[in-house]
Design an enzyme around this catalytic site. Structure first.
Site, PDB file in Angstrom:
ATOM      1  N   LYS A 181     -84.232   5.287 -49.134  1.00  0.00           N
ATOM      2  CA  LYS A 181     -84.845   4.799 -50.374  1.00  0.00           C
ATOM      3  C   LYS A 181     -86.340   5.083 -50.341  1.00  0.00           C
ATOM      4  O   LYS A 181     -87.069   4.492 -49.542  1.00  0.00           O
ATOM      5  CB  LYS A 181     -84.633   3.296 -50.550  1.00  0.00           C
ATOM      6  N   GLU A 254     -91.722  -0.247 -38.666  1.00  0.00           N
ATOM      7  CA  GLU A 254     -93.080   0.302 -38.576  1.00  0.00           C
ATOM      8  C   GLU A 254     -93.882  -0.409 -39.654  1.00  0.00           C
ATOM      9  O   GLU A 254     -93.692  -0.148 -40.838  1.00  0.00           O
ATOM     10  CB  GLU A 254     -93.071   1.814 -38.869  1.00  0.00           C
ATOM     11  N   CYS A 288    -101.442   3.027 -42.519  1.00  0.00           N
ATOM     12  CA  CYS A 288    -101.129   1.852 -41.702  1.00  0.00           C
ATOM     13  C   CYS A 288    -102.019   1.777 -40.477  1.00  0.00           C
ATOM     14  O   CYS A 288    -102.403   0.699 -40.050  1.00  0.00           O
ATOM     15  CB  CYS A 288     -99.675   1.906 -41.287  1.00  0.00           C
ATOM     16  N   GLU A 385    -104.860  -6.624 -43.865  1.00  0.00           N
ATOM     17  CA  GLU A 385    -104.822  -5.206 -44.193  1.00  0.00           C
ATOM     18  C   GLU A 385    -105.179  -5.030 -45.670  1.00  0.00           C
ATOM     19  O   GLU A 385    -104.504  -5.570 -46.540  1.00  0.00           O
ATOM     20  CB  GLU A 385    -103.405  -4.704 -43.928  1.00  0.00           C
TER      21      GLU A 385
HETATM   22  P1  NAD Z   1     -93.802  -2.666 -48.998  1.00  0.00           P
HETATM   23  O1  NAD Z   1     -93.319  -3.374 -47.791  1.00  0.00           O
HETATM   24  O2  NAD Z   1     -94.108  -3.435 -50.198  1.00  0.00           O
HETATM   25  O3  NAD Z   1     -92.751  -1.556 -49.432  1.00  0.00           O
HETATM   26  C1  NAD Z   1     -92.235  -0.613 -48.534  1.00  0.00           C
HETATM   27  C2  NAD Z   1     -90.861  -0.208 -48.997  1.00  0.00           C
HETATM   28  O4  NAD Z   1     -89.999  -1.334 -48.917  1.00  0.00           O
HETATM   29  C3  NAD Z   1     -90.805   0.273 -50.444  1.00  0.00           C
HETATM   30  O5  NAD Z   1     -89.880   1.329 -50.521  1.00  0.00           O
HETATM   31  C4  NAD Z   1     -90.272  -0.951 -51.181  1.00  0.00           C
HETATM   32  O6  NAD Z   1     -89.592  -0.657 -52.356  1.00  0.00           O
HETATM   33  C5  NAD Z   1     -89.329  -1.524 -50.148  1.00  0.00           C
HETATM   34  N1  NAD Z   1     -89.047  -2.960 -50.294  1.00  0.00           N
HETATM   35  C6  NAD Z   1     -89.767  -3.899 -50.930  1.00  0.00           C
HETATM   36  N2  NAD Z   1     -89.159  -5.103 -50.813  1.00  0.00           N
HETATM   37  C7  NAD Z   1     -88.034  -4.911 -50.086  1.00  0.00           C
HETATM   38  C8  NAD Z   1     -87.004  -5.761 -49.605  1.00  0.00           C
HETATM   39  N3  NAD Z   1     -87.009  -7.067 -49.854  1.00  0.00           N
HETATM   40  N4  NAD Z   1     -86.009  -5.234 -48.868  1.00  0.00           N
HETATM   41  C9  NAD Z   1     -85.998  -3.912 -48.570  1.00  0.00           C
HETATM   42  N5  NAD Z   1     -86.939  -3.064 -49.007  1.00  0.00           N
HETATM   43  C10 NAD Z   1     -87.958  -3.542 -49.743  1.00  0.00           C
HETATM   44  O7  NAD Z   1     -95.046  -1.831 -48.498  1.00  0.00           O
HETATM   45  P2  NAD Z   1     -95.898  -0.798 -49.337  1.00  0.00           P
HETATM   46  O8  NAD Z   1     -96.920  -1.543 -50.098  1.00  0.00           O
HETATM   47  O9  NAD Z   1     -95.057   0.171 -50.055  1.00  0.00           O
HETATM   48  O10 NAD Z   1     -96.547   0.059 -48.150  1.00  0.00           O
HETATM   49  C11 NAD Z   1     -97.661  -0.338 -47.525  1.00  0.00           C
HETATM   50  C12 NAD Z   1     -97.359  -0.983 -46.194  1.00  0.00           C
HETATM   51  O11 NAD Z   1     -96.642  -0.065 -45.343  1.00  0.00           O
HETATM   52  C13 NAD Z   1     -98.612  -1.306 -45.451  1.00  0.00           C
HETATM   53  O12 NAD Z   1     -98.538  -2.583 -44.905  1.00  0.00           O
HETATM   54  C14 NAD Z   1     -98.664  -0.235 -44.359  1.00  0.00           C
HETATM   55  O13 NAD Z   1     -99.400  -0.611 -43.250  1.00  0.00           O
HETATM   56  C15 NAD Z   1     -97.243  -0.026 -44.060  1.00  0.00           C
HETATM   57  N6  NAD Z   1     -97.028   1.265 -43.402  1.00  0.00           N
HETATM   58  C16 NAD Z   1     -96.724   1.294 -42.070  1.00  0.00           C
HETATM   59  C17 NAD Z   1     -96.556   2.502 -41.410  1.00  0.00           C
HETATM   60  C18 NAD Z   1     -96.220   2.537 -39.951  1.00  0.00           C
HETATM   61  O14 NAD Z   1     -95.779   3.575 -39.483  1.00  0.00           O
HETATM   62  N7  NAD Z   1     -96.417   1.478 -39.206  1.00  0.00           N
HETATM   63  C19 NAD Z   1     -96.667   3.693 -42.108  1.00  0.00           C
HETATM   64  C20 NAD Z   1     -96.988   3.645 -43.468  1.00  0.00           C
HETATM   65  C21 NAD Z   1     -97.151   2.401 -44.103  1.00  0.00           C
END
Ligand code: NAD
Length: 474
Positions: A181, A254, A288, A385
């Protein structure tokens, strides 16, 4: 300073008006007919519409992935699987320009980053894992490591194609099939990747792509998959861990970060300034592992700040498709308002904000690069963050104080150390609670190098030999 004439990228990728879900090798509409729009964040114009997957679509995709895993992909020899992965990698290279432009349009990030980093690194992940597909018995994970089965993967919007590659390449190399997804604001390159899978003749059902928002992700987590691999925020990661707890599903997470970039007084300061700028302003700070906290030794703090501000004044904010642009658009209106809200708490808690005098385009989502000084460890801008182009500067007097401050967040994803002394690098790396520590550089990635977090930044590794373990039953 020189003025640059605009240098717009001329290639225009083929973007369909509408995309379906990619299930069992075909594009199909959602069972309930739901659709949503993907918006270009630099213009606020809709780029295309796309089907939104619901529970029934998730079940269909997981069933297709199961059939493909059991009948085709699982039994296939590693060298045959490797050939498909090599083919995908080569096709990505051939279409690199189209993918780069599409990513910049859908995400808002500058073309020089999508062209020079996102797309080539995504291709590298497929090449690297193609090489592993027939050598899994030599990965140090036992003589006959087996695939897990069907893997559900949920990725964020900050590196849409690259996060897809980090997830899909190792999963397929290890003999699993996937249902992925993409994030709701950036589905384009995942859908173009689905077209590329068709072109590569990848057997139907091996890769399934289900666009949608949080509810689609939650349905995937709840579905009959054998493993969930998630990249995203710590809050959602925690919710997923709760859902998966008590089941036989494997889980890797992650999550977020609040990395310290530590500059000691013996560091080469000009290089350090470049590293600070790259650490926090690369990809608009939507990273991230961004170096969002600068810890600078007090004796050189004034000098570093002066050079840093002079350098940030030269950054060009604007059209992501202009090859001179350093900082593109913020990915969405929601993310922009999150950055604004957290930044306001910084000023409210007594930190001092500085921004360069740059013009911002009238339409779209933009945020000026921002440097906060006078930051205390307790402030929200030092703990949370921000995920935007905002740097919090703290100072320290002794190396011990630097380490204590660097480790003083709930996160543990990455850190940077700038010093001329190799012994100080090793001393600091041993004490920093971070999955990755960069020395005299920042934001370096390689498919052969494992990446992942400690503490609330998650568990499991992606990339390298260690990353294979997350997709094998060992
Ligand atoms: P998010 O957690 O809001 O969303 C990430 C993904 O999860 C999206 O595809 C979203 O649709 C989905 N999602 C949302 N709610 C969900 C649920 N209840 N169940 C399953 N899936 C769900 O994060 P974001 O705002 O899209 O991304 C930013 C975050 O991602 C930041 O905190 C960043 O640090 C982190 N990030 C981490 C890494 C890593 O490798 N550690 C890499 C990139 C981003």
């Amino acid at each position: 300073m020189f003025e640059y004439a605009p240098a717009p990228e001329s290639v225009r990728p083929q973007i369909n008006e509408h995309y379906g879900l990619f299930v069992d090798g075909e594009f199909v509409d959602a069972e309930d007919g739901a659709v949503f729009k993907s918006v270009n964040p630099s213009t606020e114009e809709a780029l295309f519409t796309v089907a939104e997957a619901g529970e029934a679509d998730v079940a269909k995709a997981v069933a297709a992935a199961r059939r493909a895993q059991e009948a085709v992909w699982g039994p296939m020899s590693g060298s045959e699987r490797g050939k498909y992965l090599f083919r995908i990698a080569r096709l990505l290279q051939e279409k690199a320009r189209e993918f780069a432009v599409a990513e910049s349009l859908d995400n808002g990030k500058p073309i020089k980053e999508t062209r020079d980093f996102d797309v080539p690194t995504a291709a590298q992940h497929f090449f690297y894992h193609a090489g592993w597909a027939d050598k899994l018995a030599y990965a140090g994970l036992g003589p006959d490591p087996r695939p897990l089965g069907v893997v559900g993967q949920v990725i964020p919007w900050n590196f849409p194609l690259l996060m897809l590659a980090w997830k899909i390449a190792p999963a397929l190399a290890c003999g699993n099939t996937v249902v992925l997804k993409p994030a709701e604001t950036t589905p384009l390159t995942a859908l173009m990747f689905a077209e590329l899978c068709q072109e590569a003749d990848l057997p139907a059902g091996v890769v399934n792509i289900l666009p949608g928002a949080g509810a689609t992700g939650a349905a995937l987590v709840d579905s009959a998959v054998d493993k969930i691999a998630f990249t995203g925020s710590t809050a959602v990661g925690r919710a997923i861990a709760r859902t998966v707890a008590g089941s036989t599903k494997r889980l890797t997470l992650e999550l977020g970060g609040k990395a310290a970039n530590i500059v000691f007084d013996d560091a080469p300061l000009d290089q350090a300034v470049e590293g600070i700028v790259n650490g926090i302003f690369f990809n608009q700070g939507h990273v991230c592992c961004a170096g969002s906290r600068l810890l600078v030794q007090e004796s050189v703090a004034d000098e570093v700040l002066e050079r840093l501000k002079a350098r940030v004044e030269t950054l060009r904010v604007g059209d992501p498709l202009d090859k001179n642009t350093d900082i593109g658009a913020i990915n969405s209106a929601e993310q922009l308002s999150r950055i604004r809200a957290l930044t306001e708490t910084g000023a409210g808690e007594g930190a001092e904000a500085w921004q360069p005098a740059c013009d911002l385009p009238e339409r779209g989502f933009w945020f000026r690069p921002t440097v906060f000084t006078g930051v205390q460890q307790s402030m929200r801008i030092a703990q949370e963050e921000i995920f935007g182009p905002v740097l919090s500067v703290l100072t320290f007097r002794t190396p011990d104080e630097a380490i204590a401050k660097a480790n003083n967040t709930p996160y543990g994803l990455s850190a940077g150390v700038w010093t001329e002394k190799g012994s100080k690098i090793l001393w600091a790396a041993e004490r920093l609670r971070a999955g990755v520590v960069w020395a005299n550089t920042f934001n370096q990635f390689d498919a052969a190098s494992p990446f992942g977090g400690l503490k609330e930044s998650g568990y499991g590794r992606e990339g390298g030999r260690q990353g294979l373990e997350a997709y094998l039953d060992v």
